[in-house]
Design an enzyme around this catalytic site. Structure first.
Site, short mmCIF file in Angstrom:
data_model
loop_
_atom_site.label_atom_id
_atom_site.label_comp_id
_atom_site.label_asym_id
_atom_site.label_seq_id
_atom_site.Cartn_x
_atom_site.Cartn_y
_atom_site.Cartn_z
N ASN A 1 0.87 -1.19 0.00
CA ASN A 1 0.00 0.00 0.00
C ASN A 1 0.90 1.23 0.00
O ASN A 1 1.52 1.54 1.01
CB ASN A 1 -0.89 -0.03 1.25
CG ASN A 1 -1.73 1.24 1.38
OD1 ASN A 1 -1.79 2.04 0.44
ND2 ASN A 1 -2.35 1.42 2.52
N LYS B 1 0.14 4.24 -0.09
CA LYS B 1 -0.47 5.41 0.58
C LYS B 1 -0.29 6.64 -0.32
O LYS B 1 -0.32 6.49 -1.54
CB LYS B 1 0.10 5.58 1.99
CG LYS B 1 -0.05 4.27 2.79
CD LYS B 1 0.17 4.38 4.25
CE LYS B 1 -0.05 3.01 4.90
NZ LYS B 1 0.01 3.04 6.35
N HIS C 1 -9.44 1.27 5.30
CA HIS C 1 -8.11 1.36 5.92
C HIS C 1 -8.21 2.27 7.15
O HIS C 1 -9.00 3.22 7.17
CB HIS C 1 -7.11 1.93 4.91
CG HIS C 1 -5.70 1.85 5.40
ND1 HIS C 1 -5.17 2.77 6.28
CD2 HIS C 1 -4.72 0.93 5.18
CE1 HIS C 1 -3.92 2.42 6.56
NE2 HIS C 1 -3.63 1.31 5.92
N GLU D 1 -6.53 4.61 8.11
CA GLU D 1 -6.34 6.05 7.83
C GLU D 1 -7.61 6.66 7.21
O GLU D 1 -7.89 7.84 7.40
CB GLU D 1 -5.10 6.24 6.94
CG GLU D 1 -3.83 5.99 7.75
CD GLU D 1 -2.68 5.34 7.01
OE1 GLU D 1 -2.64 5.40 5.77
OE2 GLU D 1 -1.81 4.74 7.69
N GLU E 1 -5.11 -5.09 10.73
CA GLU E 1 -4.05 -4.10 10.93
C GLU E 1 -4.27 -3.39 12.25
O GLU E 1 -5.07 -2.44 12.32
CB GLU E 1 -4.09 -3.06 9.81
CG GLU E 1 -3.88 -3.63 8.44
CD GLU E 1 -3.30 -2.58 7.52
OE1 GLU E 1 -2.20 -2.78 7.04
OE2 GLU E 1 -3.94 -1.53 7.32
N GLY F 1 2.92 2.08 10.83
CA GLY F 1 3.86 3.18 10.63
C GLY F 1 4.60 3.58 11.89
O GLY F 1 5.25 4.62 11.94
N SER G 1 3.80 -2.39 10.21
CA SER G 1 5.27 -2.44 10.34
C SER G 1 5.88 -3.77 9.89
O SER G 1 6.84 -4.25 10.49
CB SER G 1 5.69 -2.10 11.77
OG SER G 1 5.29 -0.79 12.11
N GLY H 1 3.02 -1.21 4.32
CA GLY H 1 3.02 0.23 4.03
C GLY H 1 4.43 0.70 3.71
O GLY H 1 4.95 0.46 2.62
N GLY H 2 5.07 1.33 4.68
CA GLY H 2 6.38 1.96 4.48
C GLY H 2 7.39 1.12 3.72
O GLY H 2 8.05 1.61 2.79
O1 G3H Z 1 -1.62 -0.49 4.63
C1 G3H Z 1 -0.59 -0.70 5.25
C2 G3H Z 1 -0.54 -0.52 6.68
O2 G3H Z 1 -1.14 0.66 7.07
C3 G3H Z 1 0.80 -0.77 7.30
O3 G3H Z 1 1.66 0.33 7.15
P1 G3H Z 1 3.18 0.20 7.70
O4 G3H Z 1 3.73 -1.05 7.08
O5 G3H Z 1 3.86 1.43 7.24
O6 G3H Z 1 3.08 0.07 9.19
#
Ligand code: G3H
Length: 262
Positions: free
Chosen positions: A11, A13, A103, A105, A175, A181, A221, A242-243
């Site tokens: 993702n 984002k 999601h 967010e 999640e 994040g 994460s 994500g990141g």
């Molecule tokens: O969609 C992905 C999630 O929000 C995880 O994000 P992250 O891997 O940056 O923690």
């Protein structure tokens, strides 16, 4: 147990313009090709911003890549006076396979609740797009030990009235919001507890056979250093990353979790 093909989803984002998108997908494809990745054994998908989708579609089609792509959100409506929204019909034209729905967010910054996730899931299915329903608890709920009840209430609301044919295709991503994040990763046991509870709830709602075939992902994460242990859990069928997915080499390592030690 059903043979559930693991699914690793990146993702993006609100990152990467359409030029950067082409480079990132190209680099991911090359890296996975060099590693002789078998796309039939672990499916790979990316969720770029809407503005990148046409570029990604063009690249995937031209180079016949096995990488799937999807959107990060979809409107509950097909067309009309909904300024700023993106129709599922438009997404279907862009060849998207998946769309993330609910999601954390979107829930936090756009007030999306169960009525909205339910409507968006129906909207996606209406155009043949597979929803990736995102659910999970915040830190307060986790501290109170109510993560399972909280998450299952989100699942119940999102799936309300959904038939078995559609439920069988859905992907659900657990999640925990406190792990997104933050670098704070849930333990493999934390992930298993809730992913297992989600599958058990699907079994109550639709029967064990159907539940056995639904892919339940973990997100929060995920990195190459922790993915193998998370994927070793019996009810975790993939990851929503994500990141770490913005670095093609790191994301390719996550996709190739089988080659990493747990
Ligand atoms: O969609 C992905 C999630 O929000 C995880 O994000 P992250 O891997 O940056 O923690």
């Amino acid at each position: 147990m059903a043979d559930r093909t693991p699914l690793i989803v990146g993702n993006w984002k609100m990152n990467q313009d359409h030029h950067q998108a082409t480079h990132l997908v190209q680099k991911l494809a090359w890296t996975l090709k060099d590693a002789k990745h078998d796309f039939d054994s672990v499916e790979v998908a990316v969720l770029p911003p809407f503005t990148d989708l046409r570029s990604v579609q063009t690249l995937v089609d031209a180079d016949k890549l096995d990488i799937r792509y999807g959107a990060q959100d979809v409107s509950a409506h097909e067309s009309g006076a909904y300024t700023g929204e993106i129709s599922p019909v438009m997404l279907a034209k862009l060849g998207v396979t998946y769309v993330a729905i609910g999601h954390s967010e979107r829930r936090a910054y756009h007030g999306e609740d169960e009525a909205v996730t339910n409507a968006k899931i129906r909207s996606a299915f209406g155009q043949g797009i597979v929803p990736i329903l995102c659910v999970g608890e915040g830190l307060d709920v986790r501290k109170a030990g109510n993560q399972v009840e909280h998450t299952l209430a989100q699942v119940d609301g999102a799936l309300d009235g959904l038939g078995a044919e559609q439920a069988a295709q859905i992907v659900i991503a657990y999640e925990p919001v406190w792990a997104i994040g933050t670098g704070e990763v849930a333990t493999p046991e934390d992930a298993q507890e809730v992913c297992g509870a989600i599958r058990a709830r699907l079994a109550e709602l639709y029967g064990a056979e159907l539940a056995d075939g639904v892919r339940v992902l973990y997100g929060g994460s995920v990195k190459s250093g922790n993915v193998a242990a998370i994927m070793a859990q019996p009810d975790v069928d993939g990851a929503l990353v994500g990141g770490a997915c913005l670095d093609a080499e790191e994301f390719a390592k996550i996709v190739r979790f089988d080659s990493l030690s747990a």
